[in-house]
Design an enzyme around this catalytic site. Structure first.
Site, PDB file in Angstrom:
ATOM      1  N   HIS A   1       0.835  -1.220   0.000  1.00 13.49           N
ATOM      2  CA  HIS A   1       0.000   0.000   0.000  1.00 13.49           C
ATOM      3  C   HIS A   1       0.864   1.262   0.000  1.00 13.49           C
ATOM      4  O   HIS A   1       0.447   2.298   0.517  1.00 13.49           O
ATOM      5  CB  HIS A   1      -0.952   0.033   1.202  1.00 13.49           C
ATOM      6  CG  HIS A   1      -1.719  -1.238   1.395  1.00 13.49           C
ATOM      7  ND1 HIS A   1      -2.962  -1.456   0.832  1.00 13.49           N
ATOM      8  CD2 HIS A   1      -1.404  -2.385   2.045  1.00 13.49           C
ATOM      9  CE1 HIS A   1      -3.383  -2.681   1.169  1.00 13.49           C
ATOM     10  NE2 HIS A   1      -2.443  -3.260   1.895  1.00 13.49           N
TER      11      HIS A   1
ATOM     12  N   SER B   1      15.227  21.169 -17.090  1.00  9.44           N
ATOM     13  CA  SER B   1      14.059  21.982 -17.425  1.00  9.44           C
ATOM     14  C   SER B   1      14.534  23.199 -18.206  1.00  9.44           C
ATOM     15  O   SER B   1      15.616  23.728 -17.940  1.00  9.44           O
ATOM     16  CB  SER B   1      13.373  22.420 -16.132  1.00  9.44           C
ATOM     17  OG  SER B   1      12.607  23.592 -16.365  1.00  9.44           O
TER      18      SER B   1
ATOM     19  N   LYS C   1      16.407  21.848 -11.893  1.00  5.88           N
ATOM     20  CA  LYS C   1      15.736  20.553 -12.014  1.00  5.88           C
ATOM     21  C   LYS C   1      16.490  19.484 -12.780  1.00  5.88           C
ATOM     22  O   LYS C   1      17.205  19.761 -13.730  1.00  5.88           O
ATOM     23  CB  LYS C   1      14.377  20.757 -12.691  1.00  5.88           C
ATOM     24  CG  LYS C   1      13.381  21.396 -11.745  1.00  5.88           C
ATOM     25  CD  LYS C   1      11.958  21.148 -12.178  1.00  5.88           C
ATOM     26  CE  LYS C   1      11.511  19.766 -11.774  1.00  5.88           C
ATOM     27  NZ  LYS C   1      10.164  19.470 -12.241  1.00  5.88           N
TER      28      LYS C   1
ATOM     29  N   GLU D   1       9.484   8.174 -17.332  1.00  6.02           N
ATOM     30  CA  GLU D   1       8.128   8.630 -17.649  1.00  6.02           C
ATOM     31  C   GLU D   1       7.712   8.209 -19.062  1.00  6.02           C
ATOM     32  O   GLU D   1       6.576   7.782 -19.285  1.00  6.02           O
ATOM     33  CB  GLU D   1       8.045  10.154 -17.518  1.00  6.02           C
ATOM     34  CG  GLU D   1       8.111  10.610 -16.068  1.00  6.02           C
ATOM     35  CD  GLU D   1       8.346  12.115 -15.936  1.00  6.02           C
ATOM     36  OE1 GLU D   1       8.095  12.637 -14.851  1.00  6.02           O
ATOM     37  OE2 GLU D   1       8.793  12.759 -16.907  1.00  6.02           O
TER      38      GLU D   1
END
Ligand code: ARG
Length: 472
Positions: free
Chosen positions: A158, A279, A285, A292
């Site tokens: 979980h 970025s 970043k 992804e």
């Protein structure tokens, strides 16, 4: 394009140009050029052996097909844009080069069994490529796991800390699923190992074709068993898509874990600059775009599976033109896998685990609680009583802001008399409940104990090298 008659035309039919372009599959099925030439050569050789065409016609056909194959490989054979499909192009080109001999190649054959054969030959390569790609991923994961057999971290259920584990054990959980993925491609390849040629349009041929010879020449185990099924069947495409979908579902989950682990919130690892992106506006970043995009590609792969299933679900037997749509799906799957699998390997190689951060996550959250309950069981308590006593100890430790191993004898006694009854002292707990001790005790088959994990890595490496060797 005007000027090229369809194979089925004896004089120009004046097919509506909008329909002509719509029906053509050439722009997609040009990718079958090499397998179609190989299949055509086997058919042409058999026609000569069986006496269906003369030896000289058969030889002219096989020689020309061989020449066309080497031109195709070198890139100098490009299909005429006016052909209806790659199969038509090859016959038309043979006829252009050989005259009447070229017109003999289609005896006992239909584009229906021809395209079924092409897809099986194409998928043979695609199955092997996918299997090899999966083995590469397993290899990369084993390399990383070997270095982290004693890198302790929580396991989760979980997405909550559950029990002490190791990074290596977690990576081997990924490998266990990938081993099944490998098996799915290999099983599907075995089922696809039948030669449809000789099935002709739907009900076979009355000519004395030698189906066994063609099947053997093309490296199949046997000819297909029913001409109607063989020309209407695209199960191999579905199985390829299903195996690819299951694989991508797995990789997508692993990518999700990598994204979480490499976030500042988890901080379990970094992704090296070679596999992360910046970025355009936020100078601070680094983004996990590779993970992804692999996660994103899963949607595309599942889409191909759904296309293939839906495309077939209402089709009467035998061949229907709907089935022409199989190719775009299968080619896209192969292209996607050939991008995804090496990218995932690179991502695994770029992971920079932070063992101290992982170990810190075991200092809070009581992942060692089950071990205390099991200690009570080992000392004779019924599990439910051990569970209740441990729960009380967790509450006490939590209230004090400390770990179970830091409770005093008095605090343990206040939590439950089960500890004293079981002869468990505070002094004993520190050693018993350390992450290393918890993990080492889980030495059953399938457990995270370092010795088990080392064995499992060795087994996986042996599995990978034995299948690579078997393939030659
Ligand atoms: N381009 C067709 C396909 O991919 C080849 C088979 C055509 N057969 C036919 N009967 N029209 O399915």
């Amino acid at each position: 394009m005007p000027g090229v008659l369809k194979l089925w035309e004896t004089c120009p039919s004046g097919l509506d140009p909008r329909v002509d372009a719509f029906l053509s599959s050439l722009s997609v099925d040009t990718r079958l050029l090499e397998v179609d030439l190989a299949g055509s050569a086997a058919h042409a050789a058999m026609l000569g052996e069986a006496g269906i065409v003369s030896k000289s016609t058969s030889e002219a056909l096989t020689e020309t097909l061989a020449a066309m194959l080497s031109e195709a490989r070198s890139g100098s054979l490009s299909p005429d844009a006016g052909s209806e499909d790659v199969h038509s192009f090859i016959e038309q080109e043979l006829t252009r080069r050989l005259g009447d001999a070229g017109k003999s190649v289609h005896a006992g054959r239909s584009r229906n069994d021809q395209v079924a054969l092409d897809m099986r030959l194409y998928l043979r390569g695609a199955f092997a490529e996918a299997g090899a790609g999966v083995l590469d991923v397993i290899g990369a994961l084993c390399d990383l796991a070997s270095a982290h057999v004693e890198t302790y971290m929580p396991s989760y259920t979980h997405l909550r800390r559950a029990q002490p584990s190791t990074l290596a054990f977690h990576l081997l959980a990924w490998c266990a699923a990938l081993e099944r993925d490998y098996g799915r491609f290999a099983d599907a390849a075995r089922r696809a190992d039948e030669c449809p040629l000789g099935s002709a349009a739907v009900a076979g041929s009355g000519l004395p074709l030698d189906r066994e010879a063609v099947s053997a020449a093309l490296g199949f185990s046997r000819p297909s068993r029913n001409a109607m099924d063989a020309t209407a069947d695209r199960d191999a495409c579905v199985e390829y898509a299903a195996a690819a979908s299951t694989l991508l579902m797995h990789l997508s989950r692993y990518c999700e874990e990598i994204i979480l682990w490499s976030s500042a919130e988890f901080g379990f690892m970094d992704i090296g600059d070679e596999c992360s992106t910046g970025s355009s506006i936020m100078p601070q970043k680094r983004n996990p775009d590779v993970a992804e995009l692999i996660r994103g590609k899963s949607g595309r792969v599942f889409g191909s599976l759904v296309s293939l299933l839906t495309m077939q679900k209402g089709l009467p037997l035998g061949y229907d033109r709907d089935m022409q749509e199989d190719k775009a799906a299968v080619f896209d799957l192969r292209d996607t896998l050939s991008g995804v699998l090496p990218a995932f390997c690179a991502l695994v190689e770029a992971l920079r685990p932070k063992p101290a951060a992982m170990a810190a996550a075991l200092e809070t959250g009581f992942a060692e609680a089950t071990d205390l309950a099991e200690l009570l069981v080992a000392r004779g308590a019924p599990f439910r009583d051990g569970y209740a006593a441990t729960k009380a100890a967790v509450a006490a430790a939590s209230a004090k802001g400390t770990s179970l191993a830091s409770l005093s004898d008095a605090e343990l006694a206040r939590a439950s008399d089960a500890f004293a009854k079981a002869g468990i002292s505070a002094a004993e707990l520190a050693g018993h409940l350390s992450p290393a001790a918890c993990v080492a005790r889980r030495s059953l088959v399938g457990g995270p104990a370092p010795a088990r994990v080392v064995q499992e890595i060795a087994r996986l490496r042996l599995f990978a090298s034995s299948v690579i060797q078997a393939r030659g």
